[in-house]
Design an enzyme around this catalytic site. Structure first.
Site, PDB file in Angstrom:
ATOM      1  N   GLU A   1      39.457  49.369  70.956  1.00 24.76           N
ATOM      2  CA  GLU A   1      40.078  49.693  69.664  1.00 24.76           C
ATOM      3  C   GLU A   1      39.016  50.040  68.636  1.00 24.76           C
ATOM      4  O   GLU A   1      39.104  51.053  67.942  1.00 24.76           O
ATOM      5  CB  GLU A   1      40.926  48.509  69.154  1.00 24.76           C
ATOM      6  CG  GLU A   1      42.145  48.172  70.005  1.00 24.76           C
ATOM      7  CD  GLU A   1      41.851  47.205  71.146  1.00 24.76           C
ATOM      8  OE1 GLU A   1      40.651  47.021  71.505  1.00 24.76           O
ATOM      9  OE2 GLU A   1      42.810  46.630  71.687  1.00 24.76           O
TER      10      GLU A   1
ATOM     11  N   ASP B   1      54.089  45.911  77.459  1.00 22.07           N
ATOM     12  CA  ASP B   1      54.453  44.490  77.531  1.00 22.07           C
ATOM     13  C   ASP B   1      54.554  43.804  76.169  1.00 22.07           C
ATOM     14  O   ASP B   1      54.934  42.638  76.094  1.00 22.07           O
ATOM     15  CB  ASP B   1      53.436  43.733  78.407  1.00 22.07           C
ATOM     16  CG  ASP B   1      52.004  43.905  77.923  1.00 22.07           C
ATOM     17  OD1 ASP B   1      51.739  44.856  77.157  1.00 22.07           O
ATOM     18  OD2 ASP B   1      51.153  43.088  78.304  1.00 22.07           O
TER      19      ASP B   1
HETATM   20  C1  UGA Z   1      44.689  44.118  75.520  1.00 24.46           C
HETATM   21  C2  UGA Z   1      45.105  45.208  74.530  1.00 24.46           C
HETATM   22  O1  UGA Z   1      46.357  44.848  73.918  1.00 24.46           O
HETATM   23  C3  UGA Z   1      45.266  46.524  75.304  1.00 24.46           C
HETATM   24  O2  UGA Z   1      45.783  47.520  74.480  1.00 24.46           O
HETATM   25  C4  UGA Z   1      43.895  46.896  75.863  1.00 24.46           C
HETATM   26  O3  UGA Z   1      44.013  48.051  76.663  1.00 24.46           O
HETATM   27  C5  UGA Z   1      43.391  45.772  76.750  1.00 24.46           C
HETATM   28  O4  UGA Z   1      43.429  44.506  76.093  1.00 24.46           O
HETATM   29  C6  UGA Z   1      41.956  46.088  77.175  1.00 24.46           C
HETATM   30  O5  UGA Z   1      41.030  45.598  76.531  1.00 24.46           O
HETATM   31  O6  UGA Z   1      41.791  46.937  78.077  1.00 24.46           O
HETATM   32  P1  UGA Z   1      46.238  43.277  77.650  1.00 24.46           P
HETATM   33  O7  UGA Z   1      47.534  42.634  77.342  1.00 24.46           O
HETATM   34  O8  UGA Z   1      45.122  42.420  78.139  1.00 24.46           O
HETATM   35  O9  UGA Z   1      45.786  44.112  76.417  1.00 24.46           O
HETATM   36  O10 UGA Z   1      46.419  44.522  78.671  1.00 24.46           O
HETATM   37  P2  UGA Z   1      47.685  44.955  79.520  1.00 24.46           P
HETATM   38  O11 UGA Z   1      48.927  44.804  78.709  1.00 24.46           O
HETATM   39  O12 UGA Z   1      47.631  44.301  80.848  1.00 24.46           O
HETATM   40  O13 UGA Z   1      47.408  46.525  79.695  1.00 24.46           O
HETATM   41  C7  UGA Z   1      47.474  47.440  78.634  1.00 24.46           C
HETATM   42  C8  UGA Z   1      48.347  48.640  79.025  1.00 24.46           C
HETATM   43  O14 UGA Z   1      47.783  49.280  80.158  1.00 24.46           O
HETATM   44  C9  UGA Z   1      49.768  48.248  79.390  1.00 24.46           C
HETATM   45  O15 UGA Z   1      50.670  49.180  78.845  1.00 24.46           O
HETATM   46  C10 UGA Z   1      49.779  48.290  80.891  1.00 24.46           C
HETATM   47  O16 UGA Z   1      51.041  48.661  81.449  1.00 24.46           O
HETATM   48  C11 UGA Z   1      48.734  49.371  81.203  1.00 24.46           C
HETATM   49  N1  UGA Z   1      48.049  49.151  82.512  1.00 24.46           N
HETATM   50  C12 UGA Z   1      47.498  47.949  82.816  1.00 24.46           C
HETATM   51  C13 UGA Z   1      47.994  50.203  83.427  1.00 24.46           C
HETATM   52  O17 UGA Z   1      48.506  51.294  83.166  1.00 24.46           O
HETATM   53  N2  UGA Z   1      47.364  49.983  84.642  1.00 24.46           N
HETATM   54  C14 UGA Z   1      46.819  48.791  84.984  1.00 24.46           C
HETATM   55  O18 UGA Z   1      46.281  48.644  86.102  1.00 24.46           O
HETATM   56  C15 UGA Z   1      46.883  47.747  84.035  1.00 24.46           C
HETATM   57 MN    MN Z   2      49.405  43.549  77.151  1.00 20.97          MN
END
Ligand code: UGA
Ligand code: MN
Length: 319
Positions: free
Chosen positions: A275, A188
């Protein structure tokens, strides 16, 4: 008499052999010359029409490589690991990111679906992209999955998927032979293609600013003016973290990923510390390599796409 005939015949045979070898040699030489002439002409014409053809930075780079007799296979690859899961905006996100990656010559996209099986949506999108892709799946266990009403910081996201990408690299790449970089590229965010040229400068671990994250307009390492090394971090959220850097703000050499084979993500990590804890396996603050013009430029943004309100699903469309 017979003896004389035989000698004549042998001499004749020898003569034929020499003539045919000369002919073959001449033909081979001219073919090679023809080919290099053709290639030379092609290169000249491409150069002359570079602007008319609207060559992308990727194509210009490939043209330069062609001219210098360098090959894409000899270039270190950037292994971009992308966790992704189904929701209304998934296809839009993946379209955006895949079209960014199309502009980069040396990308190997490792896309890991949060699902039991590969979905048709992602499979088709990958096929249409023409990118070099490894398509994997790793489902987040139900007890770790974010529930609909929970705030997103309640759970770690992308853990299972990034670990799957790492273990694929560790079982398919060879330390010392395969060269490259590993970048965790969430589906995203928004990426400028400039970030990939920065990644190519990394020796061990490179870092740079990330826009729109951590409560400030930008989260960035702060450099010591004298040494040019990372001293502290500017962040609106816990700047005292060992590495106050978002997942999009660093990349690691493939060598290090293969050397430290026990480094992975875990649900046990403190929330928001994925991270920091992951980076601790590989490096120290002092060793970080600041990129993006000494951490003064923003080439990646932690954008989040709004969850759309969909009143009804229109039949017959894959959105
Ligand atoms: C922030 C950080 O930018 C992420 O890299 C980190 O993993 C996350 O916090 C965390 O602390 O876990 P954020 O924008 O809140 O990110 O997270 P998302 O973008 O919703 O998810 C990170 C990645 O995991 C995305 O590529 C998303 O597609 C994937 N994801 C999310 C899954 O594969 N499954 C899920 O149920 C949710
Ligand atoms: Mn994100």
């Amino acid at each position: 008499m017979d003896h004389l005939e035989n000698r004549k015949f042998k001499r004749y045979l020898g003569y034929c052999l020499v003539v045919s070898s000369v002919l073959i040699f001449w033909k081979v030489m001219t073919i090679e010359k023809d080919n290099s002439l053709l290639l030379g002409n092609l290169k000249d014409r491409l150069r002359a029409y570079q602007y008319k053809l609207q060559l992308t930075p990727k194509q210009t780079m490939l043209l330069n490589m062609l001219e210098n007799d360098k090959h894409l296979e000899d270039m270190p690859f950037i292994y971009a690991i992308t966790p992704t899961y189904y929701r209304y905006v998934q296809k839009a996100e993946l379209t955006k990111i895949s079209q960014t990656l199309m502009l980069v010559p040396n990308i190997h996209w490792i896309i890991v679906e949060d699902s039991e099986e590969k979905t048709a949506l992602v499979t088709n999108l990958i096929a249409e992209s023409g990118l070099k892709v490894t398509h994997l799946t790793a489902k987040t266990p139900p007890f770790e999955k974010l529930q609909a009403k929970e705030p997103r910081w309640k759970r770690h996201r992308g853990v299972e998927q990034r670990n799957k990408g790492l273990s694929w690299l560790r079982s398919n790449m060879q330390l010392g032979k395969d060269k490259g970089y590993v970048y965790f590229m969430d589906d995203d965010n928004t990426y400028s293609i400039k970030i990939f040229s920065e990644i190519m400068k990394i020796k061990n671990v490179g870092v740079w600013p990330v826009g729109l994250v951590g409560g400030f307009s930008v989260e960035t390492p702060i450099l010591n003016k004298q040494t040019g090394k990372v001293e502290s971090y500017k962040s609106g959220w816990k700047p005292q973290r060992p590495f106050a850097i978002d997942m999009a703000g660093f990349a690691i050499s493939l060598d290090l990923i293969l050397q430290k084979s026990d480094a992975s993500f875990s649900y046990k990590m403190e929330k928001g510390f994925q991270e920091s804890q992951f980076l601790s396996y590989f490096t120290t603050k002092e060793e970080l390599e600041p990129l993006a013009d000494n951490c003064t430029k923003v080439y990646v943004w932690h954008t989040r796409t709004e969850n759309p309100v969909v009143m009804a699903k229109v039949k017959g469309y894959e959105v």
